[in-house]
Design a protein around this motif. Sequence first.
Motif, PDB file in Angstrom:
ATOM      1  N   THR A 268       0.822  -1.216   0.000  1.00 35.61           N
ATOM      2  CA  THR A 268       0.000   0.000   0.000  1.00 35.61           C
ATOM      3  C   THR A 268       0.857   1.268   0.000  1.00 35.61           C
ATOM      4  O   THR A 268       0.379   2.344   0.322  1.00 35.61           O
ATOM      5  N   SER A 269       2.129   1.117  -0.337  1.00 37.58           N
ATOM      6  CA  SER A 269       3.093   2.226  -0.426  1.00 37.58           C
ATOM      7  C   SER A 269       3.445   2.857   0.914  1.00 37.58           C
ATOM      8  O   SER A 269       3.959   3.964   0.952  1.00 37.58           O
ATOM      9  N   CYS A 270       3.140   2.181   2.021  1.00 37.35           N
ATOM     10  CA  CYS A 270       3.652   2.636   3.307  1.00 37.35           C
ATOM     11  C   CYS A 270       5.141   2.310   3.315  1.00 37.35           C
ATOM     12  O   CYS A 270       5.586   1.386   2.638  1.00 37.35           O
ATOM     13  N   ARG A 271       5.902   3.084   4.085  1.00 33.85           N
ATOM     14  CA  ARG A 271       7.335   2.842   4.123  1.00 33.85           C
ATOM     15  C   ARG A 271       7.821   2.718   5.551  1.00 33.85           C
ATOM     16  O   ARG A 271       7.396   3.471   6.423  1.00 33.85           O
TER      17      ARG A 271
ATOM     18  N   LEU B 230       6.143   5.532   7.710  1.00 29.75           N
ATOM     19  CA  LEU B 230       5.466   6.588   6.961  1.00 29.75           C
ATOM     20  C   LEU B 230       4.268   5.994   6.238  1.00 29.75           C
ATOM     21  O   LEU B 230       4.430   5.054   5.449  1.00 29.75           O
ATOM     22  N   PRO B 231       3.065   6.504   6.480  1.00 32.08           N
ATOM     23  CA  PRO B 231       1.892   5.977   5.772  1.00 32.08           C
ATOM     24  C   PRO B 231       1.949   6.364   4.297  1.00 32.08           C
ATOM     25  O   PRO B 231       2.436   7.433   3.944  1.00 32.08           O
ATOM     26  N   GLY B 232       1.469   5.462   3.456  1.00 32.46           N
ATOM     27  CA  GLY B 232       1.404   5.757   2.026  1.00 32.46           C
ATOM     28  C   GLY B 232       0.022   6.243   1.652  1.00 32.46           C
ATOM     29  O   GLY B 232      -0.946   6.047   2.391  1.00 32.46           O
ATOM     30  N   PRO B 233      -0.125   6.888   0.494  1.00 27.07           N
ATOM     31  CA  PRO B 233      -1.433   7.399   0.078  1.00 27.07           C
ATOM     32  C   PRO B 233      -2.480   6.305  -0.075  1.00 27.07           C
ATOM     33  O   PRO B 233      -3.652   6.525   0.195  1.00 27.07           O
ATOM     34  N   ALA B 234      -2.064   5.105  -0.455  1.00 22.12           N
ATOM     35  CA  ALA B 234      -3.014   4.003  -0.635  1.00 22.12           C
ATOM     36  C   ALA B 234      -3.550   3.483   0.685  1.00 22.12           C
ATOM     37  O   ALA B 234      -4.559   2.794   0.726  1.00 22.12           O
ATOM     38  N   ALA B 235      -2.875   3.822   1.794  1.00 20.79           N
ATOM     39  CA  ALA B 235      -3.342   3.361   3.101  1.00 20.79           C
ATOM     40  C   ALA B 235      -4.611   4.095   3.517  1.00 20.79           C
ATOM     41  O   ALA B 235      -5.372   3.608   4.346  1.00 20.79           O
TER      42      ALA B 235
ATOM     43  N   TYR C 178      -5.052   7.009   5.157  1.00 24.84           N
ATOM     44  CA  TYR C 178      -5.047   7.711   6.438  1.00 24.84           C
ATOM     45  C   TYR C 178      -4.268   9.006   6.315  1.00 24.84           C
ATOM     46  O   TYR C 178      -3.116   9.102   6.723  1.00 24.84           O
ATOM     47  N   SER C 179      -4.886  10.042   5.772  1.00 28.40           N
ATOM     48  CA  SER C 179      -4.186  11.304   5.552  1.00 28.40           C
ATOM     49  C   SER C 179      -3.819  12.005   6.852  1.00 28.40           C
ATOM     50  O   SER C 179      -2.949  12.860   6.870  1.00 28.40           O
ATOM     51  N   GLU C 180      -4.454  11.610   7.974  1.00 29.23           N
ATOM     52  CA  GLU C 180      -4.167  12.257   9.257  1.00 29.23           C
ATOM     53  C   GLU C 180      -2.927  11.678   9.943  1.00 29.23           C
ATOM     54  O   GLU C 180      -2.460  12.211  10.938  1.00 29.23           O
ATOM     55  N   LEU C 181      -2.374  10.576   9.415  1.00 34.06           N
ATOM     56  CA  LEU C 181      -1.202   9.955  10.027  1.00 34.06           C
ATOM     57  C   LEU C 181       0.077  10.678   9.643  1.00 34.06           C
ATOM     58  O   LEU C 181       0.291  11.015   8.480  1.00 34.06           O
ATOM     59  N   LEU C 182       0.913  10.895  10.625  1.00 35.36           N
ATOM     60  CA  LEU C 182       2.213  11.510  10.419  1.00 35.36           C
ATOM     61  C   LEU C 182       3.296  10.437  10.502  1.00 35.36           C
ATOM     62  O   LEU C 182       3.023   9.312  10.910  1.00 35.36           O
ATOM     63  N   THR C 183       4.510  10.791  10.132  1.00 33.06           N
ATOM     64  CA  THR C 183       5.624   9.874  10.327  1.00 33.06           C
ATOM     65  C   THR C 183       5.674   9.506  11.804  1.00 33.06           C
ATOM     66  O   THR C 183       5.634  10.370  12.673  1.00 33.06           O
ATOM     67  N   SER C 184       5.729   8.203  12.092  1.00 28.23           N
ATOM     68  CA  SER C 184       5.596   7.714  13.464  1.00 28.23           C
ATOM     69  C   SER C 184       6.779   6.841  13.846  1.00 28.23           C
ATOM     70  O   SER C 184       7.294   6.085  13.016  1.00 28.23           O
ATOM     71  N   PRO C 185       7.207   6.916  15.115  1.00 28.61           N
ATOM     72  CA  PRO C 185       8.351   6.119  15.556  1.00 28.61           C
ATOM     73  C   PRO C 185       8.007   4.637  15.667  1.00 28.61           C
ATOM     74  O   PRO C 185       6.865   4.277  15.935  1.00 28.61           O
ATOM     75  N   LEU C 186       9.019   3.797  15.443  1.00 27.22           N
ATOM     76  CA  LEU C 186       8.847   2.364  15.626  1.00 27.22           C
ATOM     77  C   LEU C 186      10.045   1.799  16.369  1.00 27.22           C
ATOM     78  O   LEU C 186      11.132   2.365  16.335  1.00 27.22           O
ATOM     79  N   GLU C 187       9.814   0.694  17.062  1.00 25.49           N
ATOM     80  CA  GLU C 187      10.872  -0.043  17.760  1.00 25.49           C
ATOM     81  C   GLU C 187      10.596  -1.523  17.604  1.00 25.49           C
ATOM     82  O   GLU C 187       9.441  -1.947  17.614  1.00 25.49           O
TER      83      GLU C 187
END
Length: 116
Positions: free
Chosen positions: A12-15, A32-37, A39-48
Amino acid sequence: QCLLSGSWRSDTSCRMVVSTLDKDNRFSGFYLPGPAAGYSELLTSPLEGSQQDTELVPQPTFSFTVNWRLQDSETARTSVFLGQCYVDPKGEETLHALWLLREAADSPAEDWKGTR
């Protein structure tokens, strides 16, 4: 092979961008959410996360958690991904993962609708 360090793109082009694994096979990075996901309200989010030692397992399993950052929202969302890295005969690496999304519920009575 199958070191998660680097940049990965979903169907879905998320990265997902992963830092170098530390000596305990743990990593951090961001999602990083992709346009196909959708969710335009999602920002770059941390992961561990972490993965199995590739010296012991050639196609390791991995897991990571994303704590979502949303524009103009106080809703808390967390996703957990669990998967495995596969290497085909040509050396191409592919990640396969399942995920759960959890949103904060207002009360124990509302708990049932918090997980997707």
